[in-house]
Design an enzyme around this catalytic site. Structure first.
Site, PDB file in Angstrom:
ATOM      1  N   PRO A 180       0.826  -1.213   0.000  1.00  0.00           N
ATOM      2  CA  PRO A 180       0.000   0.000   0.000  1.00  0.00           C
ATOM      3  C   PRO A 180       0.857   1.258   0.000  1.00  0.00           C
ATOM      4  O   PRO A 180       2.058   1.210   0.293  1.00  0.00           O
ATOM      5  CB  PRO A 180      -0.817  -0.129   1.300  1.00  0.00           C
ATOM      6  CG  PRO A 180      -0.701  -1.557   1.704  1.00  0.00           C
ATOM      7  CD  PRO A 180       0.611  -2.038   1.196  1.00  0.00           C
ATOM      8  N   PRO A 181       0.262   2.394  -0.306  1.00  0.00           N
ATOM      9  CA  PRO A 181       1.031   3.646  -0.280  1.00  0.00           C
ATOM     10  C   PRO A 181       1.526   3.968   1.125  1.00  0.00           C
ATOM     11  O   PRO A 181       0.836   3.740   2.117  1.00  0.00           O
ATOM     12  CB  PRO A 181       0.016   4.699  -0.762  1.00  0.00           C
ATOM     13  CG  PRO A 181      -1.034   3.928  -1.484  1.00  0.00           C
ATOM     14  CD  PRO A 181      -1.103   2.593  -0.831  1.00  0.00           C
ATOM     15  N   THR A 198       4.124   2.687   2.811  1.00  0.00           N
ATOM     16  CA  THR A 198       4.684   1.608   3.626  1.00  0.00           C
ATOM     17  C   THR A 198       6.204   1.556   3.579  1.00  0.00           C
ATOM     18  O   THR A 198       6.795   0.717   4.262  1.00  0.00           O
ATOM     19  CB  THR A 198       4.106   0.260   3.178  1.00  0.00           C
ATOM     20  OG1 THR A 198       4.286   0.112   1.763  1.00  0.00           O
ATOM     21  CG2 THR A 198       2.628   0.170   3.506  1.00  0.00           C
ATOM     22  N   LYS A 214       8.298   1.701   0.473  1.00  0.00           N
ATOM     23  CA  LYS A 214       8.924   1.092  -0.706  1.00  0.00           C
ATOM     24  C   LYS A 214      10.038   1.982  -1.249  1.00  0.00           C
ATOM     25  O   LYS A 214      11.149   1.508  -1.522  1.00  0.00           O
ATOM     26  CB  LYS A 214       7.844   0.841  -1.767  1.00  0.00           C
ATOM     27  CG  LYS A 214       6.739  -0.109  -1.326  1.00  0.00           C
ATOM     28  CD  LYS A 214       5.757  -0.392  -2.439  1.00  0.00           C
ATOM     29  CE  LYS A 214       4.976   0.827  -2.840  1.00  0.00           C
ATOM     30  NZ  LYS A 214       4.103   1.319  -1.743  1.00  0.00           N
ATOM     31  N   THR A 215       9.743   3.253  -1.426  1.00  0.00           N
ATOM     32  CA  THR A 215      10.780   4.164  -1.916  1.00  0.00           C
ATOM     33  C   THR A 215      11.892   4.337  -0.887  1.00  0.00           C
ATOM     34  O   THR A 215      13.071   4.484  -1.252  1.00  0.00           O
ATOM     35  CB  THR A 215      10.148   5.531  -2.254  1.00  0.00           C
ATOM     36  OG1 THR A 215       9.061   5.334  -3.174  1.00  0.00           O
ATOM     37  CG2 THR A 215      11.159   6.459  -2.890  1.00  0.00           C
ATOM     38  N   HIS A 250     -26.510   8.506  19.984  1.00  0.00           N
ATOM     39  CA  HIS A 250     -25.958   7.760  18.847  1.00  0.00           C
ATOM     40  C   HIS A 250     -24.585   7.185  19.194  1.00  0.00           C
ATOM     41  O   HIS A 250     -24.325   5.990  18.970  1.00  0.00           O
ATOM     42  CB  HIS A 250     -25.858   8.694  17.632  1.00  0.00           C
ATOM     43  CG  HIS A 250     -25.382   8.022  16.386  1.00  0.00           C
ATOM     44  ND1 HIS A 250     -26.235   7.610  15.383  1.00  0.00           N
ATOM     45  CD2 HIS A 250     -24.131   7.679  15.967  1.00  0.00           C
ATOM     46  CE1 HIS A 250     -25.531   7.049  14.407  1.00  0.00           C
ATOM     47  NE2 HIS A 250     -24.245   7.082  14.743  1.00  0.00           N
ATOM     48  N   GLU A 251     -23.707   8.008  19.752  1.00  0.00           N
ATOM     49  CA  GLU A 251     -22.354   7.536  20.064  1.00  0.00           C
ATOM     50  C   GLU A 251     -22.356   6.549  21.229  1.00  0.00           C
ATOM     51  O   GLU A 251     -21.617   5.552  21.202  1.00  0.00           O
ATOM     52  CB  GLU A 251     -21.441   8.734  20.368  1.00  0.00           C
ATOM     53  CG  GLU A 251     -21.282   9.715  19.222  1.00  0.00           C
ATOM     54  CD  GLU A 251     -20.770   9.052  17.955  1.00  0.00           C
ATOM     55  OE1 GLU A 251     -20.002   8.069  18.046  1.00  0.00           O
ATOM     56  OE2 GLU A 251     -21.148   9.508  16.860  1.00  0.00           O
TER      57      GLU A 251
END
Length: 686
Positions: A262-263, A265, A267-268, A483-484
């Protein structure tokens, strides 16, 4: 007026008509203009003469072509005779002569804008002489007046000129051909002595950044949370530094390593680390840098890249976002003639084709969309290794936080292990951004250290967005509170759900309130049916609380996002996980699940209409069962919910421990979980 007529008028307007004393009309005297003085060439022109033929042709082709195209000559038109146009008369005076009947004949030229008239002038020595009149077009009143006065008039049409036609032909065809010829002349002979890419203006040259001794500032010590990928890359470094160690036993250097994940993580970052550790020449570029608007540029750049890499071998070539050039062939609109496919074919040949070989070039590529890559690109021999760089687990997140927190001043009360537990699904880039946001927030608040408060607020900001203005007391705030609390109570009382971390009424982004859960230590890759069902029950808890407390007519749109997420998870239970009465079938098309639009369009569903209806029915059954469980939780624990809402309305933020303490005063949480699990099992087997 055309340029031809304009120049004629300028030349002849200064020539007077003279009359000889003998009574005859003297011929017009013309003064021959002196010849133009020829200026000897200056030093700048001598320097221009030394330019190469390439620049000369380029300047001639572009300058003359564009200049003459911009100033295209007009058609030659019939002009007034030169010998009769030297005497001018204004238009108003011409009308006076016409009204007086002194105009005998009129000839119109240049589309009616110029007239040469024979005028009877009693004051002149010659009673009838010819004058030139500039007209404002050809008014209809003038024509009518000429007819009324009985004046003889005629119009002279445009006469084509052979010289102008030849110049038109030269502009339209000559200079474009000259420009193309200059490109063809300079491309193979001037720029390609070695037989490489032969495209003009350097279009075929690779745009890869070359570093003989890479200094990226990143080593393997800066990479955390991806131990398996680091190990593979360390082996590549050993291959490049000590090749004899492996060739002695018959091993060869891997030709390619594909990083998938995934973006964000890392890699570059891994590519930068291997560039800094290997100590060999390093080429880096993006997959989008191959393709241009000209056909053949991509393949030419691939050839040039590998020619340069082989000349510097052993070396590394890093191609980031390779899916821009390596996507599956045949899926584009252009089919086999698509420029991207030609580039991919050249890349396949260079990596392991008839002309490729073991040249000591290791290609490292990164992508977050491996499902759209061409199968020929992924085979061994091109990319021998495929390294998955996924989202880090709890231990990996803690290691990443240690790396990014090393240069920051943290309060002793900050536990990075707890922060790692609170950030499931965060990538390495997200964690780096988290620590940076916390540092910015601490500086904004005037603190010299990052505390737990800044960490918590930064997590909320990254996940949910910026903090909004608190709601005023009223029905809307009370509805959001129910609601919460409904989310929190239903999740806590359902077995398999994560613990509540906090409940807040502080708006963030588009949400008016938020309920946070603290994930457990279980492997997130292995999720049971009980855990998935508990997540659906917790997601429907807010809607169930609205319906039970306020009635069905008062149900709001606040649960729209919850319903979308619940429906998506339930459908995956049926189609991907086989967790329904249909059975353990994989009913989802892999291509349809991908993000590529073209592949989704080409994917054909293999299921029948009846099977599709059964899937919809199974999804509805799961959601209905979970909704009934959620409403049962709200009905049985109404007193606890009311008390929790009062506390939340007062404090606006309720911690997980305080929430569980108040709930435990009204219900045995463990017993309720066991009973809910038993009822759920009965519904599943019914």
């Amino acid at each position: 007026m055309s340029p031809t007529a304009m120049s004629l008028t300028t030349t002849t307007s200064r020539l007077p008509i003279c009359r000889a004393q003998g009574g005859g009309v003297a011929k017009e005297k013309r003064t021959t203009p002196p010849p133009a003085k020829i200026t000897p060439p200056s030093s700048s022109s001598s320097e221009a003469a030394g330019l190469s033929r390439r620049r000369l042709l380029q300047s001639a082709g572009l300058g003359l072509g564009l200049g003459l195209t911009a100033a295209r000559p007009a058609r030659a038109e019939a002009t007034a005779p030169e010998e009769v146009t030297s005497n001018r008369m204004s238009y108003s005076r011409f009308l006076e002569y016409l009204d007086a009947g002194a105009v005998k004949k009129v000839d119109f030229f240049e589309n009616g804008t110029v007239a040469v008239a024979e005028v009877d002038d009693a004051a002149a020595l010659s009673r009838v002489h010819r004058v030139k009149v500039q007209l404002p077009g050809l008014p209809a009143e003038l024509v009518r007046k000429l007819r009324d006065k009985g004046v003889d008039f005629a119009a002279h049409p445009v006469e084509p000129s052979a010289g102008v036609m030849l110049l038109d032909l030269l502009v339209n065809f000559g200079f474009p051909l000259l420009f193309v010829a200059s490109l063809l002349w300079r491309s193979p002979t001037m720029n390609n002595p070695g037989g490489g890419p032969s495209l003009p203006f350097g279009l075929g040259k690779s745009k890869a950044k070359f570093q003989m001794e890479p200094k990226t500032g990143v080593t393997f010590d800066d990479v955390a949370g991806v131990d398996e990928a680091k190990q593979d890359f360390q082996e590549i470094v050993q291959f490049l530094k000590f090749p004899e160690k492996f060739t002695a036993v018959g091993a060869r250097t891997p030709k390619g390593v594909l990083l998938v994940g995934p973006p964000g993580t890392g890699k570059t970052l891994l590519a930068k680390a291997i560039a800094g550790e290997a100590g060999v020449p390093f080429f880096s570029l993006s997959g989008s840098e191959f393709i241009e608007m000209f056909v053949g540029v991509g393949a030419s750049r691939v050839r040039d890249l590998f020619d340069r890499a082989k000349a510097s071998a052993p070396c590394l070539v890093f191609i980031d976002e390779i899916d821009a050039v390596g996507r599956q062939r045949g899926a584009g609109i252009g089919g086999g003639n698509d420029e991207r496919e030609q580039t991919l074919n050249q890349l396949l040949t260079e990596m392991d084709g008839f002309g490729g070989g073991d040249g000591g070039v290791v290609v490292i590529a990164a992508t977050n969309r491996p499902e759209i890559l061409d199968a020929a690109l992924l085979r061994p021999g091109r990319f021998d290794r495929r390294v998955s760089v996924g989202l880090p687990d709890v231990r990996g997140r803690e290691e990443i936080l240690l790396v990014h927190g090393a240069n920051k001043r943290l309060d002793p009360g900050v536990s990075l292990a707890v922060v790692a537990m609170r950030t499931p699904g965060f990538s390495g880039a997200d964690l780096a951004n988290l620590m940076n946001e916390a540092a910015i927030l601490a500086g904004r608040r005037g603190k010299d250290r990052i505390t737990v408060s800044e960490i918590d607020d930064s997590i909320d900001r990254i996940v949910a967005g910026l903090e909004g203005t608190s709601m005023t007391d009223g029905k809307s705030k009370m509805l959001v509170a129910y609601h919460e609390i409904g989310h929190a109570v239903c999740a806590t009382l359902t077995a398999g759900h994560d613990e509540v971390q906090k409940v807040t009424l502080i708006p963030r982004g588009q949400a008016r309130g938020l309920t946070w859960f603290l994930p457990g230590e279980e492997d997130p890759a292995l999720v049971s049916r009980q855990q998935i069902f508990a997540g659906i029950v917790g997601g429907l808890g807010g809607r169930a609380a609205e319906e039970v407390v306020f009635g069905e007519p008062e149900v709001t749109t606040g649960a729209a996002g919850d319903l979308q997420q619940v429906t998506r998870v339930a459908r995956r239970m049926v189609t991907a996980f086989g967790m329904s009465e249909i059975g353990p079938w994989a009913l989802a098309e892999p291509a349809a699940q991908g993000g590529d639009v073209v592949l989704r369009m080409l994917a054909r569903s293999s299921m029948s209409e009846r099977l599709a209806a059964d899937i919809d029915a199974a999804v509805r059954t799961i959601v209905d069962e979970a909704y009934e469980v959620a409403k049962a939780h709200v009905r049985r624990n109404r007193a606890a919910i009311d008390q929790l809402v009062d506390v939340l309305m007062e404090k606006e933020t309720l911690g997980g421990d305080e929430f569980r303490a108040i709930l435990s005063e009204h219900v045995d949480i463990g017993k309720e979980r066991r009973e809910t699990a038993a009822r759920t099992q009965q519904l599943a087997t019914a």
